[in-house]
Design a protein around this motif. Structure first.
Motif, PDB file in Angstrom:
ATOM      1  N   GLN A  47       4.580   9.088 -19.585  1.00  0.00           N
ATOM      2  CA  GLN A  47       3.179   9.096 -19.187  1.00  0.00           C
ATOM      3  C   GLN A  47       3.014   8.266 -17.913  1.00  0.00           C
ATOM      4  N   LEU A  48       2.518   8.895 -16.851  1.00  0.00           N
ATOM      5  CA  LEU A  48       2.374   8.263 -15.534  1.00  0.00           C
ATOM      6  C   LEU A  48       0.954   7.743 -15.377  1.00  0.00           C
ATOM      7  N   TRP A  49       0.826   6.498 -14.856  1.00  0.00           N
ATOM      8  CA  TRP A  49      -0.409   5.733 -15.043  1.00  0.00           C
ATOM      9  C   TRP A  49      -0.745   4.845 -13.863  1.00  0.00           C
TER      10      TRP A  49
ATOM     11  N   PRO B 253     -14.173  -3.864  -7.685  1.00  0.00           N
ATOM     12  CA  PRO B 253     -12.972  -3.261  -7.097  1.00  0.00           C
ATOM     13  C   PRO B 253     -13.195  -2.860  -5.656  1.00  0.00           C
ATOM     14  N   LYS B 254     -12.112  -2.556  -4.985  1.00  0.00           N
ATOM     15  CA  LYS B 254     -12.166  -2.081  -3.602  1.00  0.00           C
ATOM     16  C   LYS B 254     -12.298  -0.562  -3.587  1.00  0.00           C
ATOM     17  N   GLU B 255     -13.294  -0.040  -2.878  1.00  0.00           N
ATOM     18  CA  GLU B 255     -13.411   1.407  -2.724  1.00  0.00           C
ATOM     19  C   GLU B 255     -12.247   1.926  -1.882  1.00  0.00           C
ATOM     20  N   MET B 256     -11.541   2.911  -2.406  1.00  0.00           N
ATOM     21  CA  MET B 256     -10.348   3.409  -1.745  1.00  0.00           C
ATOM     22  C   MET B 256     -10.680   4.207  -0.492  1.00  0.00           C
ATOM     23  N   THR B 257      -9.858   4.018   0.524  1.00  0.00           N
ATOM     24  CA  THR B 257      -9.944   4.859   1.711  1.00  0.00           C
ATOM     25  C   THR B 257      -9.246   6.190   1.423  1.00  0.00           C
ATOM     26  N   GLU B 258      -9.463   7.162   2.276  1.00  0.00           N
ATOM     27  CA  GLU B 258      -8.769   8.444   2.093  1.00  0.00           C
ATOM     28  C   GLU B 258      -7.262   8.252   2.206  1.00  0.00           C
ATOM     29  N   GLN B 259      -6.824   7.382   3.095  1.00  0.00           N
ATOM     30  CA  GLN B 259      -5.391   7.107   3.221  1.00  0.00           C
ATOM     31  C   GLN B 259      -4.832   6.540   1.922  1.00  0.00           C
ATOM     32  N   GLU B 260      -5.590   5.671   1.271  1.00  0.00           N
ATOM     33  CA  GLU B 260      -5.137   5.089   0.000  1.00  0.00           C
ATOM     34  C   GLU B 260      -5.124   6.134  -1.126  1.00  0.00           C
ATOM     35  N   ILE B 261      -6.080   7.046  -1.104  1.00  0.00           N
ATOM     36  CA  ILE B 261      -6.070   8.132  -2.091  1.00  0.00           C
ATOM     37  C   ILE B 261      -4.815   8.980  -1.910  1.00  0.00           C
ATOM     38  N   LYS B 262      -4.480   9.313  -0.668  1.00  0.00           N
ATOM     39  CA  LYS B 262      -3.283  10.102  -0.395  1.00  0.00           C
ATOM     40  C   LYS B 262      -2.026   9.351  -0.835  1.00  0.00           C
ATOM     41  N   LEU B 263      -2.031   8.029  -0.658  1.00  0.00           N
ATOM     42  CA  LEU B 263      -0.896   7.218  -1.094  1.00  0.00           C
ATOM     43  C   LEU B 263      -0.710   7.302  -2.608  1.00  0.00           C
ATOM     44  N   ILE B 264      -1.807   7.224  -3.337  1.00  0.00           N
ATOM     45  CA  ILE B 264      -1.734   7.309  -4.798  1.00  0.00           C
ATOM     46  C   ILE B 264      -1.151   8.654  -5.229  1.00  0.00           C
ATOM     47  N   ILE B 265      -1.577   9.721  -4.584  1.00  0.00           N
ATOM     48  CA  ILE B 265      -1.044  11.057  -4.903  1.00  0.00           C
ATOM     49  C   ILE B 265       0.468  11.072  -4.688  1.00  0.00           C
TER      50      ILE B 265
ATOM     51  N   SER C 262       2.292   4.090 -21.331  1.00  0.00           N
ATOM     52  CA  SER C 262       1.955   4.291 -19.919  1.00  0.00           C
ATOM     53  C   SER C 262       2.948   3.575 -19.009  1.00  0.00           C
ATOM     54  N   LEU C 263       3.446   4.296 -18.003  1.00  0.00           N
ATOM     55  CA  LEU C 263       4.383   3.734 -17.033  1.00  0.00           C
ATOM     56  C   LEU C 263       3.695   3.598 -15.676  1.00  0.00           C
ATOM     57  N   MET C 264       3.697   2.396 -15.143  1.00  0.00           N
ATOM     58  CA  MET C 264       3.045   2.144 -13.860  1.00  0.00           C
ATOM     59  C   MET C 264       3.755   2.899 -12.743  1.00  0.00           C
ATOM     60  N   ILE C 265       2.976   3.555 -11.886  1.00  0.00           N
ATOM     61  CA  ILE C 265       3.550   4.314 -10.780  1.00  0.00           C
ATOM     62  C   ILE C 265       3.809   3.440  -9.556  1.00  0.00           C
ATOM     63  N   SER C 266       3.270   2.218  -9.556  1.00  0.00           N
ATOM     64  CA  SER C 266       3.474   1.282  -8.452  1.00  0.00           C
ATOM     65  C   SER C 266       3.041  -0.097  -8.929  1.00  0.00           C
ATOM     66  N   GLN C 267       3.361  -1.119  -8.157  1.00  0.00           N
ATOM     67  CA  GLN C 267       2.902  -2.468  -8.485  1.00  0.00           C
ATOM     68  C   GLN C 267       1.377  -2.531  -8.479  1.00  0.00           C
ATOM     69  N   ASN C 268       0.762  -1.770  -7.621  1.00  0.00           N
ATOM     70  CA  ASN C 268      -0.694  -1.723  -7.501  1.00  0.00           C
ATOM     71  C   ASN C 268      -1.370  -1.122  -8.730  1.00  0.00           C
ATOM     72  N   ALA C 269      -0.570  -0.514  -9.615  1.00  0.00           N
ATOM     73  CA  ALA C 269      -1.123   0.179 -10.775  1.00  0.00           C
ATOM     74  C   ALA C 269      -1.362  -0.733 -11.969  1.00  0.00           C
TER      75      ALA C 269
ATOM     76  N   THR D   6       3.631  -4.453 -18.862  1.00  0.00           N
ATOM     77  CA  THR D   6       3.657  -2.996 -19.048  1.00  0.00           C
ATOM     78  C   THR D   6       4.806  -2.432 -18.223  1.00  0.00           C
ATOM     79  N   PRO D   7       5.542  -1.467 -18.754  1.00  0.00           N
ATOM     80  CA  PRO D   7       6.721  -0.950 -18.047  1.00  0.00           C
ATOM     81  C   PRO D   7       6.334  -0.095 -16.853  1.00  0.00           C
ATOM     82  N   ALA D   8       7.318   0.105 -15.966  1.00  0.00           N
ATOM     83  CA  ALA D   8       7.074   0.822 -14.714  1.00  0.00           C
ATOM     84  C   ALA D   8       8.156   1.870 -14.489  1.00  0.00           C
ATOM     85  N   ILE D   9       7.937   2.695 -13.456  1.00  0.00           N
ATOM     86  CA  ILE D   9       8.885   3.760 -13.134  1.00  0.00           C
ATOM     87  C   ILE D   9       8.966   3.946 -11.615  1.00  0.00           C
ATOM     88  N   TYR D  10       8.756   2.872 -10.831  1.00  0.00           N
ATOM     89  CA  TYR D  10       8.727   3.039  -9.383  1.00  0.00           C
ATOM     90  C   TYR D  10       9.941   2.466  -8.659  1.00  0.00           C
ATOM     91  N   LEU D  11      10.819   1.752  -9.340  1.00  0.00           N
ATOM     92  CA  LEU D  11      12.024   1.202  -8.726  1.00  0.00           C
ATOM     93  C   LEU D  11      13.272   1.791  -9.383  1.00  0.00           C
TER      94      LEU D  11
END
Length: 345
Positions: free
Chosen positions: A101-103, A142-154, A59-66, A72-77
């Motif tokens: 694999q994006l995670w 955990p923190k319930e995601m806002t719609e803006q945060e859901i769009k950010l994840i996408i 699994s490759l992290m899509i952001s630091q927040n992931a 674990t390795p990443a793929i965002y930088l």
């Protein structure tokens, strides 16, 4: 030949043919460096298994927040892209194919990995238990995601797919299994929203379809990993099967490269008729990768029976870098031992 089905080529698309039907399953090893970069040992690890028809990366992290585990390795930088390019080049030199694999772990995380911030999740439902590889830290709310945060994840999944393409991966697998973030949206235990992202099969599945659409804008070959039953990091709810039924039928219209069973043991049959892969096959009619405790014999049977097109092998490939050749020549396999997780061979 007893295992002949495993050694047949498989046409994943007009552009991509696999030389055999053995897939290296994604296996998190937590052996990246402190900057989440892949190491030289990881390059040798993947390149040494390029005789499989397809490698699916850990699994490759899509952001630091992931992040939810150490190293674990990443793929965002750009640095991550450059590091993975060395690995994909080596795999290709060895005539192999490799997907990333994006995670995103979602609530399966802790503030120690997130600069003191709460993990994100569809709803503020805590995961019970201890955080692995820590001194008895417990998961929190955990923190319930806002719609803006859901769009950010996408958007972050889409950006990760573009980075994976730049890094030389042949495709990507969207990790929507095993109780991680996208899977959390697909289960009633973790998705208690009443807005457009929860409350019905259609709304609960929405994020995955939007991720698929966004990712496909940036890379041609896209697979999805799914765990239709809540068996890891989740609690079962009888309504979950309706979400899975809806999701799998709609995936037929998504022109995916494959759907991949996200199970440690495919014979886990709670709430289903037959194996999880057989259930997926009953609703999804594209390419299917069976995964979960398979060996050469059971994998050959699954292909012959039409339950799956490809078979993912996990722990035996950790113990046997030359797994494909050993199966082909009927040589004995080295038995997997948990201590092997602490070394890359």
């Amino acid at each position: 030949m007893k295992y002949a089905p495993l050694f047949e080529p498989y046409k994943l698309s007009e552009q991509l043919t696999l030389k055999n039907r053995i897939v290296m399953a994604p296996m998190n090893r937590s052996m990246a460096d402190e900057e989440f970069l892949p190491t030289a040992a990881m390059m040798n690890y993947y390149a040494g298994r390029a005789d499989t028809g397809l490698i699916i990366s850990e699994s490759l992290m899509i952001s630091q927040n992931a992040q939810g585990y150490p190293n674990t390795p990443a793929i965002y930088l750009a640095e991550h892209v450059a590091g993975w390019r060395k690995i994909t080049d080596k795999v290709h030199e060895n005539d192999g194919k490799i997907f990333a694999q994006l995670w995103h772990t979602g609530r399966v995380s802790h503030p120690i990995y997130l600069a003191g911030q709460q993990p994100w999740a569809p709803s503020a439902v805590p995961l019970e238990g201890r955080v692995p590889r820590t001194d008895n830290l417990q998961y929190g709310i955990p923190k319930e995601m806002t719609e803006q945060e859901i769009k950010l994840i996408i958007t972050e999944f889409a950006n990760a797919a573009a980075n994976a393409k730049e890094a030389g991966f042949d495709g990507v697998e969207i990790h929507a299994a095993n109780g991680y973030l996208l899977d959390q949206f697909l289960h009633w235990d973790t998705n208690r929203r009443t807005d457009a992202w929860g409350g019905s099969e259609e709304n609960m599945s929405r994020i995955l379809f939007e991720v698929i659409d966004a990712v496909k804008q940036n890379i041609t070959h896209v697979g999805v990993r799914l765990s239709p039953v809540a068996y890891l990091n989740l609690k079962h709810d009888e309504r979950d099967i309706l979400v899975s039924n809806y999701l799998l039928q709609r995936l037929n219209d998504c022109n995916l490269s494959y759907v991949h069973t996200g199970m440690f043991e495919d014979t886990y049959q709670a709430h289903l008729q037959g194996s999880v892969t057989q259930y997926i096959k009953s609703l999804y009619h594209g390419t299917i990768i069976a995964c979960g405790g398979y060996n050469a014999e059971s994998g050959s049977i699954a292909i012959n029976q039409g339950d799956a097109n490809l078979v993912a092998i996990g722990r035996p490939l950790i113990a046997n870098p030359d797994y494909v050749e050993k199966i082909r020549t009927k040589k004995p396999l080295t038995v997997y031992d948990a201590e092997m997780l602490n070394q890359l061979i």
